[in-house]
Enzyme design. Structure first.
Site, mmCIF file in Angstrom:
data_model
loop_
_atom_site.group_PDB
_atom_site.id
_atom_site.type_symbol
_atom_site.label_atom_id
_atom_site.label_comp_id
_atom_site.label_asym_id
_atom_site.label_seq_id
_atom_site.Cartn_x
_atom_site.Cartn_y
_atom_site.Cartn_z
ATOM 1 N N THR A 116 0.632 -1.276 0.028
ATOM 2 C CA THR A 116 0.187 0.047 0.167
ATOM 3 C C THR A 116 0.904 1.191 -0.089
ATOM 4 O OG1 THR A 116 -1.432 1.273 1.281
ATOM 5 C CG2 THR A 116 -0.261 -0.324 2.574
ATOM 6 N N TYR A 140 -1.519 0.383 9.993
ATOM 7 C CA TYR A 140 -1.708 -0.305 8.789
ATOM 8 C C TYR A 140 -0.434 -0.248 7.696
ATOM 9 C CZ TYR A 140 -3.753 -1.384 4.060
ATOM 10 O OH TYR A 140 -3.632 -1.529 2.912
#
Ligand code: UDP
Length: 326
Positions: A116, A140
């Site tokens: 990501t 995250y």
């Protein structure tokens, strides 16, 4: 021709399964259905299992003998990762370690991994590419960066080759309406906006209007989920052609502010978006815009569906269909 697809019952994973099936592979979904949907598994078998269940992973590898792994299964909410980091480190990192060990034990040497742009953190004004330093500002992003590092280590020790894709903001849905985005709770901008337009929620809250951007709202790079999964099939072929491990950023190369996305939705739907101004969401970077030259040049990737109009239009069509049931 089996490919083990962890998280294949989820939003991106289910679209990847469709693309894999179209390319002649058989996607075997491995998913615990904690956030995914059995109904989204339409292109190959479903093995209901958890990444922490090593025996179930080993059994899936033994039964299907996959050529490679595509690893989507993860928790992916920036906001939640700030309030419950343990959940993210445990699920994403421990789960991936278990998967990698099972992959190697089965003699499989190719893995395509979903990373990501959240691994970059807040690097205002910079177009982010594969060479940009990773400095995550939320758990995250931190957990995904850790998995990238793990993959590097296991390549050195065991020859596990990986294609790592760093996604920007994935949006849209399968234009045929076979699969689409369905999260409970929904937290993403475009589906929430469409729900507000259709009166399914009172309004969209804009998280922060005081960012150092032209209109004060955060800038993101939105990429159509069908373009994104096309890159995964190209990544798989890359590994099969023995081109070795590689990292690719996947985005449209264009940044849009939250207000610009709202305006595009107004134009596509011909309806006003009810909005309320809210405070900043913890963990949000100001601007995340992708430099995807490498994917275009080396993989031959063409993200031709990644316009706001098409992404919002396909998401709208999907949002008006009956939802998945578990
Ligand atoms: N956003 C917003 N209101 C919402 C959801 C999201 O203003 O209800 C903003 C969010 O702050 C971010 C952008 O929309 O700047 C995209 O957020 P999303 O959660 O869709 O994806 P993320 O960037 O967190 O992966």
């Amino acid at each position: 021709m089996h490919i083990l697809v962890t998280g294949g019952a989820g939003y991106i994973g289910s679209h990847a399964c469709k693309a894999l099936a179209k390319a002649g592979f058989v996607p075997v979904v491995y998913d615990n259905l904690s956030t995914g949907w059995a109904e989204a598994v339409r292109f190959g078998p479903l093995v209901e299992g958890d990444l922490m269940d090593r025996a179930a992973l080993d059994a899936a590898f033994a039964h299907y003998k996959p050529l490679a792994v595509m690893h989507f299964a993860a928790l992916s909410l920036v906001g939640e990762s700030m309030t419950n980091p343990a959940k993210y480190w445990r699920t994403n990192v421990n789960g991936s370690l278990n998967l990698i060990e099972a992959t190697l034990a089965a003699g499989v040497k190719h893995i395509v991994f979903s990373s990501t742009c959240a691994t970059y953190g807040d690097q205002d004004g910079v177009t982010l590419n594969e060479d940009t330093q990773q400095m995550p500002i939320n758990a995250y992003g931190g957990s995904k960066r850790a998995i990238e590092m793990m993959l590097r280590d296991f390549e050195r020790s065991d020859g596990l080759e990986s294609v790592i894709f760093r996604y920007f903001n994935v949006a849209g849905a399968d234009p045929d309406g076979e699969v689409g985005e369905q999260h409970i709770p929904e937290t993403h901008l475009i589906p929430l906006m469409l729900e507000a337009i259709d009166g399914k929620r009172p309004a969209l809250t804009v998280f922060g209007s005081d960012y150092p951007t032209p209109d004060g709202t955060c800038i993101r790079d939105y990429v159509h989920v069908c373009d994104l999964v096309d890159a995964h099939v190209l990544g798989l072929r890359w590994l099969q052609a023995d081109k070795g491990s590689r990292i690719f950023c996947l985005g449209s190369g264009q940044g849009f502010s939250v207000r610009e996305v709202i305006e595009a939705s107004r134009v596509v739907t011909n309806r006003d978006v009810p909005i309320v101004a809210g405070s900043r969401r913890a963990g949000d970077a100001t601007s995340l815009v992708c430099g995807s030259t490498r994917a275009v040049q080396e993989l031959g990737w063409t993200p031709h569906r990644s316009t706001l109009t098409q992404m919002i239009g396909d998401a709208l069509k999907w949002s008006r269909q009956p939802p998945f049931a578990k």
